[in-house]
Motif scaffolding. Structure first.
Motif, PDB file in Angstrom:
ATOM      1  N   HIS A   1       0.863  -1.197   0.000  1.00 57.00           N
ATOM      2  CA  HIS A   1       0.000   0.000   0.000  1.00 57.00           C
ATOM      3  C   HIS A   1       0.893   1.239   0.000  1.00 57.00           C
TER       4      HIS A   1
ATOM      5  N   THR B   1     -14.755   0.010  -1.794  1.00 54.75           N
ATOM      6  CA  THR B   1     -14.156   0.562  -0.578  1.00 54.75           C
ATOM      7  C   THR B   1     -14.363   2.077  -0.437  1.00 54.75           C
TER       8      THR B   1
ATOM      9  N   THR C   1      -8.022  -4.737  -2.829  1.00 52.80           N
ATOM     10  CA  THR C   1      -9.175  -3.893  -2.522  1.00 52.80           C
ATOM     11  C   THR C   1      -9.407  -2.969  -3.715  1.00 52.80           C
TER      12      THR C   1
ATOM     13  N   PRO D   1       0.078   3.497   3.601  1.00 51.50           N
ATOM     14  CA  PRO D   1      -0.603   2.634   4.569  1.00 51.50           C
ATOM     15  C   PRO D   1      -1.293   3.412   5.682  1.00 51.50           C
TER      16      PRO D   1
ATOM     17  N   ASN E   1      -7.482  -1.811   3.564  1.00 51.95           N
ATOM     18  CA  ASN E   1      -6.324  -2.689   3.786  1.00 51.95           C
ATOM     19  C   ASN E   1      -5.859  -2.678   5.231  1.00 51.95           C
ATOM     20  N   LYS E   2      -5.956  -1.512   5.852  1.00 49.71           N
ATOM     21  CA  LYS E   2      -5.497  -1.393   7.242  1.00 49.71           C
ATOM     22  C   LYS E   2      -6.237  -2.391   8.135  1.00 49.71           C
TER      23      LYS E   2
ATOM     24  N   SER F   1      -4.879   4.278   4.747  1.00 49.87           N
ATOM     25  CA  SER F   1      -5.752   3.178   4.327  1.00 49.87           C
ATOM     26  C   SER F   1      -6.951   3.029   5.257  1.00 49.87           C
ATOM     27  N   HIS F   2      -8.080   2.659   4.664  1.00 50.80           N
ATOM     28  CA  HIS F   2      -9.260   2.268   5.455  1.00 50.80           C
ATOM     29  C   HIS F   2      -9.478   0.762   5.337  1.00 50.80           C
TER      30      HIS F   2
ATOM     31  N   HIS G   1      -2.801  -5.518  -1.818  1.00 47.89           N
ATOM     32  CA  HIS G   1      -2.619  -4.105  -2.213  1.00 47.89           C
ATOM     33  C   HIS G   1      -3.956  -3.509  -2.644  1.00 47.89           C
ATOM     34  N   PRO G   2      -4.037  -2.178  -2.658  1.00 48.99           N
ATOM     35  CA  PRO G   2      -5.203  -1.551  -3.281  1.00 48.99           C
ATOM     36  C   PRO G   2      -5.017  -1.569  -4.802  1.00 48.99           C
TER      37      PRO G   2
END
Ligand SMILES: Cc1cc2nc3c(=O)[nH]c(=O)nc-3n(C[C@H](O)[C@H](O)[C@H](O)COP(=O)(O)O)c2cc1C
Length: 176
Positions: free
Chosen positions: A8, A148, A105, A11, A17-18, A14-15, A63-64
């Motif tokens: 990411h 997302t 994501t 990071p 993946n976090k 992130s919303h 990863h996004p």
């Protein structure tokens, strides 16, 4: 061991993946390598990455999605770490028998990928799948968390729980 290669670019912002990383990282037998935190200068330590991969039974590329693809540092990781003579080619057997999962994501919803106006999810996964097969990796069904941009916290958390569940299922299948 499950090794999450986490790519990411931001990071801390992130919303989705976090949350996935938080839940997966709490499981026993899961190791996370956050590439953008390890290598902010893109100078990947190939030996360290190969050593981590060699200890893993399941590798996850998480990863996004960015422009229907992996993030740049994950592409570089693949280019550098999956080296000739190690991952493929003469003597390149290090990955044989291991499994790999793509955990991605996306901002778009699942219907965005299913409408047929552009390539669907299966098509987008093909370069990674081909790479995996070329290196003798067993390609598992991808995990995708869609929508997302508009998901509320509860939905994001539910997606993260599904991700954790996928990892637990895999661990149970290994032990049972
Ligand atoms: C440069 C860039 C390109 C993106 N390209 C796509 C894309 O091609 N398809 C898509 O569904 N989402 C795309 N997105 C949205 C991200 O995938 C989405 O913000 C991310 O998955 C959310 O996860 P996070 O909360 O962990 O950051 C893009 C985002 C950025 C910043």
């Amino acid at each position: 061991m499950i090794l999450i290669i986490y790519a990411h670019p931001y990071p801390q912002h992130s919303h989705a993946n976090k949350r996935m990383i938080e839940l997966a990282g709490a499981l026993e037998g899961v190791e996370i390598r956050s590439l953008y935190e390890l290598y902010p200068d893109f100078n990947i330590d190939v030996a360290a990455e190969q050593e981590a991969v060699s200890r893993a039974s399941l590798i996850i590329w998480q990863h996004p999605m960015q422009w229907y693809s992996v993030t740049p540092l994950l592409k570089l990781w693949i280019d550098k770490v999956l080296a000739h003579g190690w991952a493929y080619g003469h003597g390149g057997t290090a990955l044989r028998g291991k499994s790999v999962m793509w955990a991605v994501t996306t901002g778009g919803g699942d219907q965005h990928f299913d409408l047929g106006s552009h390539p669907g999810f299966d098509v987008l996964s093909q370069p990674l799948q081909a790479t995996a097969i070329y290196c003798g990796l067993n390609w598992l069904p991808p995990f995708a968390a869609h929508c997302t941009f508009i998901c509320d916290d509860e939905t994001l958390q539910a997606q993260a729980r599904q991700y954790k569940h996928r990892l637990l299922e895999w661990q149970e299948a290994q032990h049972g």
